[in-house]
Design a protein around this motif. Structure first.
Motif, PDB file in Angstrom:
ATOM      1  N   ILE A 142       0.823  -1.179  -0.003  1.00  0.00           N
ATOM      2  CA  ILE A 142      -0.081  -0.077  -0.141  1.00  0.00           C
ATOM      3  C   ILE A 142       0.749   0.864   0.126  1.00  0.00           C
ATOM      4  N   LEU A 143       0.449   2.338  -0.460  1.00  0.00           N
ATOM      5  CA  LEU A 143       1.188   3.687  -0.732  1.00  0.00           C
ATOM      6  C   LEU A 143       0.375   4.506   0.420  1.00  0.00           C
ATOM      7  N   ALA A 144       1.117   5.350   1.334  1.00  0.00           N
ATOM      8  CA  ALA A 144       0.538   5.927   2.133  1.00  0.00           C
ATOM      9  C   ALA A 144       1.058   7.601   1.686  1.00  0.00           C
ATOM     10  N   VAL A 145       0.172   8.461   1.753  1.00  0.00           N
ATOM     11  CA  VAL A 145       0.603   9.879   1.405  1.00  0.00           C
ATOM     12  C   VAL A 145       0.361  10.515   2.754  1.00  0.00           C
ATOM     13  N   THR A 146       1.455  11.216   3.320  1.00  0.00           N
ATOM     14  CA  THR A 146       1.380  11.922   4.526  1.00  0.00           C
ATOM     15  C   THR A 146       1.800  13.623   4.436  1.00  0.00           C
ATOM     16  N   ARG A 147       1.026  14.367   5.076  1.00  0.00           N
ATOM     17  CA  ARG A 147       1.396  15.727   4.790  1.00  0.00           C
ATOM     18  C   ARG A 147       2.542  16.188   5.889  1.00  0.00           C
ATOM     19  N   LEU A 148       2.982  17.184   5.331  1.00  0.00           N
ATOM     20  CA  LEU A 148       4.333  17.759   6.200  1.00  0.00           C
ATOM     21  C   LEU A 148       3.973  18.923   6.551  1.00  0.00           C
ATOM     22  N   PRO A 149       4.583  19.463   7.662  1.00  0.00           N
ATOM     23  CA  PRO A 149       4.727  20.996   8.028  1.00  0.00           C
ATOM     24  C   PRO A 149       5.031  21.978   7.192  1.00  0.00           C
ATOM     25  N   PRO A 150       4.040  23.125   7.247  1.00  0.00           N
ATOM     26  CA  PRO A 150       3.894  23.629   8.552  1.00  0.00           C
ATOM     27  C   PRO A 150       2.313  23.073   8.758  1.00  0.00           C
ATOM     28  N   GLY A 151       1.962  22.806   9.997  1.00  0.00           N
ATOM     29  CA  GLY A 151       0.605  22.384  10.261  1.00  0.00           C
ATOM     30  C   GLY A 151       1.175  20.928  10.867  1.00  0.00           C
ATOM     31  N   PRO A 152       0.033  20.099  11.272  1.00  0.00           N
ATOM     32  CA  PRO A 152       0.321  18.728  11.790  1.00  0.00           C
ATOM     33  C   PRO A 152       0.652  17.709  10.604  1.00  0.00           C
ATOM     34  N   VAL A 153       1.455  16.805  11.038  1.00  0.00           N
ATOM     35  CA  VAL A 153       2.040  15.620  10.096  1.00  0.00           C
ATOM     36  C   VAL A 153       1.003  14.293  10.191  1.00  0.00           C
ATOM     37  N   ASP A 160      -4.154   1.453  -3.244  1.00  0.00           N
ATOM     38  CA  ASP A 160      -3.594   0.031  -2.899  1.00  0.00           C
ATOM     39  C   ASP A 160      -2.587  -0.259  -4.081  1.00  0.00           C
ATOM     40  N   GLY A 161      -1.554  -0.889  -3.676  1.00  0.00           N
ATOM     41  CA  GLY A 161      -0.421  -1.196  -4.682  1.00  0.00           C
ATOM     42  C   GLY A 161      -0.576  -2.201  -5.364  1.00  0.00           C
ATOM     43  N   GLN A 162      -1.569  -3.077  -5.225  1.00  0.00           N
ATOM     44  CA  GLN A 162      -1.835  -4.278  -6.195  1.00  0.00           C
ATOM     45  C   GLN A 162      -2.975  -3.917  -7.026  1.00  0.00           C
ATOM     46  N   ALA A 163      -3.854  -3.317  -6.632  1.00  0.00           N
ATOM     47  CA  ALA A 163      -5.286  -3.182  -7.166  1.00  0.00           C
ATOM     48  C   ALA A 163      -5.127  -1.916  -8.382  1.00  0.00           C
ATOM     49  N   ASN A 164      -4.054  -1.061  -8.057  1.00  0.00           N
ATOM     50  CA  ASN A 164      -3.907  -0.003  -8.952  1.00  0.00           C
ATOM     51  C   ASN A 164      -2.363  -0.145  -9.773  1.00  0.00           C
ATOM     52  N   ARG A 165      -2.579  -0.392 -11.209  1.00  0.00           N
ATOM     53  CA  ARG A 165      -1.355  -0.711 -11.873  1.00  0.00           C
ATOM     54  C   ARG A 165      -0.193   0.437 -12.065  1.00  0.00           C
ATOM     55  N   ASN A 166      -0.983   1.745 -11.786  1.00  0.00           N
ATOM     56  CA  ASN A 166      -0.351   2.951 -11.691  1.00  0.00           C
ATOM     57  C   ASN A 166      -0.203   3.538 -10.432  1.00  0.00           C
ATOM     58  N   ALA A 167       0.048   2.836  -9.420  1.00  0.00           N
ATOM     59  CA  ALA A 167      -0.232   3.255  -7.928  1.00  0.00           C
ATOM     60  C   ALA A 167       0.714   4.645  -7.898  1.00  0.00           C
ATOM     61  N   ASN A 168       2.059   4.700  -8.213  1.00  0.00           N
ATOM     62  CA  ASN A 168       2.975   5.808  -7.827  1.00  0.00           C
ATOM     63  C   ASN A 168       2.020   6.925  -8.412  1.00  0.00           C
ATOM     64  N   GLU A 169       1.591   6.854  -9.436  1.00  0.00           N
ATOM     65  CA  GLU A 169       1.213   8.111 -10.235  1.00  0.00           C
ATOM     66  C   GLU A 169      -0.252   8.609  -9.493  1.00  0.00           C
ATOM     67  N   VAL A 170      -1.058   7.557  -9.104  1.00  0.00           N
ATOM     68  CA  VAL A 170      -2.213   7.878  -8.517  1.00  0.00           C
ATOM     69  C   VAL A 170      -1.955   8.568  -7.155  1.00  0.00           C
ATOM     70  N   ALA A 171      -0.807   7.987  -6.189  1.00  0.00           N
ATOM     71  CA  ALA A 171      -0.321   8.610  -5.074  1.00  0.00           C
ATOM     72  C   ALA A 171      -0.182  10.127  -5.401  1.00  0.00           C
ATOM     73  N   ARG A 172       0.739  10.173  -6.425  1.00  0.00           N
ATOM     74  CA  ARG A 172       1.261  11.598  -6.667  1.00  0.00           C
ATOM     75  C   ARG A 172       0.253  12.535  -6.735  1.00  0.00           C
ATOM     76  N   GLN A 173      -0.822  12.186  -7.485  1.00  0.00           N
ATOM     77  CA  GLN A 173      -1.896  12.861  -7.797  1.00  0.00           C
ATOM     78  C   GLN A 173      -2.717  13.435  -6.533  1.00  0.00           C
ATOM     79  N   ALA A 174      -2.738  12.112  -5.782  1.00  0.00           N
ATOM     80  CA  ALA A 174      -3.540  12.500  -4.476  1.00  0.00           C
ATOM     81  C   ALA A 174      -2.883  13.527  -3.609  1.00  0.00           C
ATOM     82  N   ALA A 175      -1.410  13.266  -3.596  1.00  0.00           N
ATOM     83  CA  ALA A 175      -0.736  14.318  -2.765  1.00  0.00           C
ATOM     84  C   ALA A 175      -0.959  15.548  -3.226  1.00  0.00           C
ATOM     85  N   ASP A 176      -0.902  15.879  -4.644  1.00  0.00           N
ATOM     86  CA  ASP A 176      -0.914  17.215  -5.040  1.00  0.00           C
ATOM     87  C   ASP A 176      -2.228  17.735  -4.747  1.00  0.00           C
TER      88      ASP A 176
END
Length: 204
Positions: A142-153, A160-176
């Motif tokens: 699984i890929l976890a996206v975590t927010r950074l300071p300023p503010g809480p972490v 899901d790392g198996q259900a999504n073939r492009n999991a890394n790209e999905v994670a980047r988009q979610a982070a953005d």
């Protein structure tokens, strides 16, 4: 090379004018990028008193931040802060998955205009309902996206790392899209993309 014109106005000037008039949003004008650090044992230092089945390691991060990885009873937490003491007080330091788990050694730092605002890290979560021939639970990624300071972490999104073939790209988009407006302690962690066994284990 000729300068592209827009109704007699140089394109660069037209873009600046549009931005000044609010026709171009600040987000669309930002440049997003990724860089990487390591949480491998050789790249970190152990702090605190050794304990059975656990340890705390401090690893170098970006922009003056450190990554603190704490292991206890075959479960890990990952937090970020300007110091190890500060990271230990963040919500992420108290967020763990119920099944046995571990993190990958690579931390992806997501930045806007060079300023990191999130990390993305791969975790492996043991699935007790799926065991191999020796009876050992099979780990699910699984890929976890975590927010950074300023503010809480805190954790913002799971992919899901198996259900999504492009999991890394999905994670980047979610982070953005979600990280900077996410309110730790108020907003629920988002499950982004296709759901699989890993996200069910994470949310259990």
């Amino acid at each position: 090379m000729q300068e592209v014109q827009m109704q007699g106005v140089p394109l660069t000037a037209a873009v600046l004018l549009a931005a000044a008039l609010g026709l171009i949003s600040p987000a669309s004008a930002q440049t997003f990028s990724s860089s990487y650090t390591s949480t491998a044992e050789k790249d970190c230092r152990t702090v605190g008193k050794p304990r059975d089945g656990g340890a705390t390691q401090v690893c170098p991060g970006k922009s003056g931040l450190v990554v603190v990885v704490t292991e206890d009873d075959l479960r890990q937490t990952v937090s970020i802060g300007p110091t190890a003491a500060a990271a230990a007080k963040e919500p992420a330091a108290q967020t763990w998955f119920a099944p046995f788990n571990s993190t990958g050694n690579t931390v992806e730092w997501r930045a806007a205009d060079g300023q990191p605002f999130a990390i993305i890290q791969r975790w492996l979560i043991a699935d007790n309902d799926d065991v191999d021939k020796s009876g050992t639970p099979v780990s699910k990624p699984i890929l976890a996206v975590t927010r950074l300071p300023p503010g809480p972490v805190c954790h913002v999104a799971y992919i899901d790392g198996q259900a999504n073939r492009n999991a890394n790209e999905v994670a980047r988009q979610a982070a953005d899209e979600f990280t900077r407006d996410f309110k730790c302690g108020k907003d629920d962690v988002k499950v982004v993309g296709e759901k699989g066994a890993a996200v069910k284990l994470a949310k259990h």
